[in-house]
Design a protein around this motif. Sequence first.
Motif, PDB file in Angstrom:
ATOM      1  N   LEU A   1      10.118 -35.695  39.820  1.00  0.00           N
ATOM      2  CA  LEU A   1      11.130 -36.599  39.255  1.00  0.00           C
ATOM      3  C   LEU A   1      10.717 -37.029  37.852  1.00  0.00           C
ATOM      4  CD1 LEU A   1      11.919 -39.005  42.232  1.00  0.00           C
ATOM      5  CD2 LEU A   1      13.184 -36.993  41.531  1.00  0.00           C
ATOM      6  N   PRO A   2      11.673 -37.209  36.948  1.00  0.00           N
ATOM      7  CA  PRO A   2      11.333 -37.711  35.611  1.00  0.00           C
ATOM      8  C   PRO A   2      10.631 -39.064  35.701  1.00  0.00           C
ATOM      9  CG  PRO A   2      13.604 -36.922  35.675  1.00  0.00           C
ATOM     10  CD  PRO A   2      13.115 -36.933  37.091  1.00  0.00           C
ATOM     11  N   LEU A   3       9.612 -39.241  34.861  1.00  0.00           N
ATOM     12  CA  LEU A   3       8.826 -40.473  34.880  1.00  0.00           C
ATOM     13  C   LEU A   3       9.712 -41.699  34.652  1.00  0.00           C
ATOM     14  CD1 LEU A   3       6.137 -41.992  34.936  1.00  0.00           C
ATOM     15  CD2 LEU A   3       5.887 -41.483  32.495  1.00  0.00           C
ATOM     16  N   ASP A   4      10.645 -41.633  33.700  1.00  0.00           N
ATOM     17  CA  ASP A   4      11.514 -42.778  33.408  1.00  0.00           C
ATOM     18  C   ASP A   4      12.368 -43.145  34.616  1.00  0.00           C
ATOM     19  OD1 ASP A   4      10.466 -42.783  30.904  1.00  0.00           O
ATOM     20  OD2 ASP A   4      12.256 -42.045  29.877  1.00  0.00           O
ATOM     21  N   LEU A   5      12.827 -42.141  35.362  1.00  0.00           N
ATOM     22  CA  LEU A   5      13.628 -42.417  36.546  1.00  0.00           C
ATOM     23  C   LEU A   5      12.775 -43.075  37.617  1.00  0.00           C
ATOM     24  CD1 LEU A   5      16.266 -42.230  38.137  1.00  0.00           C
ATOM     25  CD2 LEU A   5      15.599 -39.917  38.841  1.00  0.00           C
ATOM     26  N   ARG A   6      11.555 -42.601  37.823  1.00  0.00           N
ATOM     27  CA  ARG A   6      10.670 -43.213  38.816  1.00  0.00           C
ATOM     28  C   ARG A   6      10.397 -44.673  38.464  1.00  0.00           C
ATOM     29  NH1 ARG A   6       6.920 -39.064  37.924  1.00  0.00           N
ATOM     30  NH2 ARG A   6       5.253 -40.607  37.912  1.00  0.00           N
ATOM     31  N   GLU A   7      10.245 -44.961  37.186  1.00  0.00           N
ATOM     32  CA  GLU A   7       9.992 -46.341  36.758  1.00  0.00           C
ATOM     33  C   GLU A   7      11.205 -47.224  37.022  1.00  0.00           C
ATOM     34  OE1 GLU A   7       8.810 -45.917  32.702  1.00  0.00           O
ATOM     35  OE2 GLU A   7       6.722 -45.405  33.218  1.00  0.00           O
ATOM     36  N   ARG A   8      12.414 -46.696  36.762  1.00  0.00           N
ATOM     37  CA  ARG A   8      13.628 -47.466  37.058  1.00  0.00           C
ATOM     38  C   ARG A   8      13.778 -47.690  38.565  1.00  0.00           C
ATOM     39  NH1 ARG A   8      17.978 -48.248  34.020  1.00  0.00           N
ATOM     40  NH2 ARG A   8      18.166 -49.917  35.565  1.00  0.00           N
ATOM     41  N   MET A   9      13.498 -46.665  39.351  1.00  0.00           N
ATOM     42  CA  MET A   9      13.592 -46.787  40.810  1.00  0.00           C
ATOM     43  C   MET A   9      12.575 -47.794  41.351  1.00  0.00           C
ATOM     44  SD  MET A   9      14.138 -42.756  41.810  1.00  0.00           S
ATOM     45  CE  MET A   9      14.109 -43.020  43.606  1.00  0.00           C
ATOM     46  N   ALA A  10      11.416 -47.847  40.707  1.00  0.00           N
ATOM     47  CA  ALA A  10      10.350 -48.735  41.183  1.00  0.00           C
ATOM     48  C   ALA A  10      10.680 -50.211  40.978  1.00  0.00           C
ATOM     49  CB  ALA A  10       9.030 -48.405  40.492  1.00  0.00           C
ATOM     50  N   SER A  11      11.689 -50.515  40.153  1.00  0.00           N
ATOM     51  CA  SER A  11      12.082 -51.911  39.937  1.00  0.00           C
ATOM     52  C   SER A  11      13.495 -52.200  40.442  1.00  0.00           C
ATOM     53  CB  SER A  11      11.976 -52.257  38.451  1.00  0.00           C
ATOM     54  OG  SER A  11      12.855 -51.442  37.691  1.00  0.00           O
ATOM     55  N   ALA A  12      14.136 -51.203  41.047  1.00  0.00           N
ATOM     56  CA  ALA A  12      15.530 -51.363  41.491  1.00  0.00           C
ATOM     57  C   ALA A  12      15.608 -52.126  42.803  1.00  0.00           C
ATOM     58  CB  ALA A  12      16.182 -49.990  41.651  1.00  0.00           C
ATOM     59  N   PRO A  13      16.747 -52.795  43.074  1.00  0.00           N
ATOM     60  CA  PRO A  13      16.938 -53.458  44.370  1.00  0.00           C
ATOM     61  C   PRO A  13      16.848 -52.446  45.513  1.00  0.00           C
ATOM     62  CG  PRO A  13      18.645 -54.128  42.811  1.00  0.00           C
ATOM     63  CD  PRO A  13      17.901 -53.000  42.171  1.00  0.00           C
ATOM     64  N   LEU A  14      16.233 -52.880  46.618  1.00  0.00           N
ATOM     65  CA  LEU A  14      16.048 -52.027  47.786  1.00  0.00           C
ATOM     66  C   LEU A  14      17.027 -52.394  48.890  1.00  0.00           C
ATOM     67  CD1 LEU A  14      12.163 -51.787  48.322  1.00  0.00           C
ATOM     68  CD2 LEU A  14      13.696 -49.948  47.608  1.00  0.00           C
ATOM     69  N   LEU A  15      17.630 -51.373  49.495  1.00  0.00           N
ATOM     70  CA  LEU A  15      18.414 -51.547  50.712  1.00  0.00           C
ATOM     71  C   LEU A  15      17.609 -50.914  51.841  1.00  0.00           C
ATOM     72  CD1 LEU A  15      21.950 -50.444  49.429  1.00  0.00           C
ATOM     73  CD2 LEU A  15      20.839 -52.661  49.222  1.00  0.00           C
ATOM     74  N   ILE A  16      17.197 -51.724  52.802  1.00  0.00           N
ATOM     75  CA  ILE A  16      16.332 -51.239  53.870  1.00  0.00           C
ATOM     76  C   ILE A  16      17.187 -50.842  55.069  1.00  0.00           C
ATOM     77  CG2 ILE A  16      14.339 -51.710  55.333  1.00  0.00           C
ATOM     78  CD1 ILE A  16      13.765 -51.797  52.316  1.00  0.00           C
ATOM     79  N   LEU A  17      17.164 -49.565  55.393  1.00  0.00           N
ATOM     80  CA  LEU A  17      17.927 -49.045  56.533  1.00  0.00           C
ATOM     81  C   LEU A  17      17.097 -49.187  57.805  1.00  0.00           C
ATOM     82  CD1 LEU A  17      20.357 -47.537  57.732  1.00  0.00           C
ATOM     83  CD2 LEU A  17      19.259 -45.389  57.023  1.00  0.00           C
ATOM     84  N   GLU A  18      17.696 -49.809  58.801  1.00  0.00           N
ATOM     85  CA  GLU A  18      16.989 -50.053  60.065  1.00  0.00           C
ATOM     86  C   GLU A  18      17.725 -49.377  61.220  1.00  0.00           C
ATOM     87  OE1 GLU A  18      17.150 -54.303  60.055  1.00  0.00           O
ATOM     88  OE2 GLU A  18      15.268 -54.509  58.914  1.00  0.00           O
ATOM     89  N   ARG A  19      16.964 -48.762  62.111  1.00  0.00           N
ATOM     90  CA  ARG A  19      17.504 -48.176  63.342  1.00  0.00           C
ATOM     91  C   ARG A  19      16.482 -48.331  64.455  1.00  0.00           C
ATOM     92  NH1 ARG A  19      22.013 -44.320  62.848  1.00  0.00           N
ATOM     93  NH2 ARG A  19      22.147 -43.451  60.740  1.00  0.00           N
ATOM     94  N   PRO A  20      16.924 -48.386  65.712  1.00  0.00           N
ATOM     95  CA  PRO A  20      15.980 -48.412  66.842  1.00  0.00           C
ATOM     96  C   PRO A  20      15.174 -47.118  66.893  1.00  0.00           C
ATOM     97  CG  PRO A  20      18.212 -48.979  67.566  1.00  0.00           C
ATOM     98  CD  PRO A  20      18.319 -48.489  66.158  1.00  0.00           C
ATOM     99  N   LEU A  21      13.969 -47.196  67.464  1.00  0.00           N
ATOM    100  CA  LEU A  21      13.082 -46.043  67.552  1.00  0.00           C
ATOM    101  C   LEU A  21      13.758 -44.872  68.261  1.00  0.00           C
ATOM    102  CD1 LEU A  21      10.285 -44.782  67.108  1.00  0.00           C
ATOM    103  CD2 LEU A  21       9.557 -45.823  69.287  1.00  0.00           C
ATOM    104  N   SER A  22      14.515 -45.152  69.318  1.00  0.00           N
ATOM    105  CA  SER A  22      15.152 -44.068  70.077  1.00  0.00           C
ATOM    106  C   SER A  22      16.117 -43.266  69.199  1.00  0.00           C
ATOM    107  CB  SER A  22      15.903 -44.634  71.291  1.00  0.00           C
ATOM    108  OG  SER A  22      16.914 -45.545  70.869  1.00  0.00           O
TER     109      SER A  22
END
Length: 363
Positions: free
Chosen positions: A225-246
């Motif tokens: 991945l481009p370094l600039d994109l990784r840096e933007r992603m590293a400070s972007a808001p996170l949406l945490i996807l959750e699901r049961p283990l099964s």
Amino acid sequence: MSIRPDTDQFRQIFLNDTPLMDVRAPVEYARGSFPNTANAPLMNDEERHRVGICYKEKGQEEAIRLGHQLVAGDIKAERIEAWKRFAIQHPDGYLFCFRGGLRSRLTQQWLKEAGIDYPLVKGGYKALRRFLIDSLDDVIQQGTFHVISGRTGTGKTRVLHDMPNPVDLEGLANHRGSSFGRQVTPQPSQIDFENALAVAMLKAQDRGGPIYLEDEGRLVGRCSLPLDLRERMASAPLLILERPLSERIAIIREDYVEDMLRDYRQRDGEAAGWENFCDYLLSALDRVRKRLGGERHQRLRRIMEDALALQAESGDLSGHERWIKSLLTDYYDPMYDYQLSQKSGRIAMAGGPQALADWATRQ
């Protein structure tokens, strides 16, 4: 029918998925080209090599003369036929060479002599590539990004495609991003990946609104991945996807067992497909041997071998759930939970697929 002019409208070419005919040599095409592009070379690799040597030793005029000698008669007729097929199949397309110079003009001239006027891209590959590099930089700097994260097996890529404005990094890299992430078909070259990423980002920018990406490391398989994109992603808001283990176990089984076996068999046939599928699973586990530790790796390998034996004997897939569950709970989850603890201040939303989709529609 009016003759279409040559073009330098690069943005419209990529936004409209305009068909392109790349008349560079196969070796140049293999290093990197663009989406919706077909290779129909003026010269093959050997011919190009000989003309290049002639150019260095004797100059342009002699090189052009040699090129006409090499591409003549039946060879010339075959190449013109290939160009004609492309032009007829893609009346809205364009042709290009490296700089939009001699090779493009000669292709145009021979096509015209065969009764077809076909336009070229001004500046050729070099200008198109420069445009995409600059456009990607612009989107990375100006865009708003939201990143979907979550434990392994939560189905992040599936949910990503339900977002309003997604860019699928794993799809572009043809790799799922983990030691098990290899696909049956090969990954693109780095240049092809960068070009496809730039086009996808350009389209996302054109649609407007935040751009949704899946949380990735520095590499997606071998694509960087481009370094600039990784840096933007590293400070972007996170949406945490959750699901049961099964549900996560079921998703892993579907993606990495059922779908991969189907793909291997489609490519290689029943017997060879099965053997290559087994090798894929066992090799993927072997790649994380050091991080698992020798004893745990051997235990999981025996469970995986037993699961494959059961599947081969009866078609029963349930044996795979043991190694999947163990790998998730003992290896991937602790690693992910530690990484997430370093990012807790960036979490904008956590929940199931529908909750994340609902959140995204409100942005």
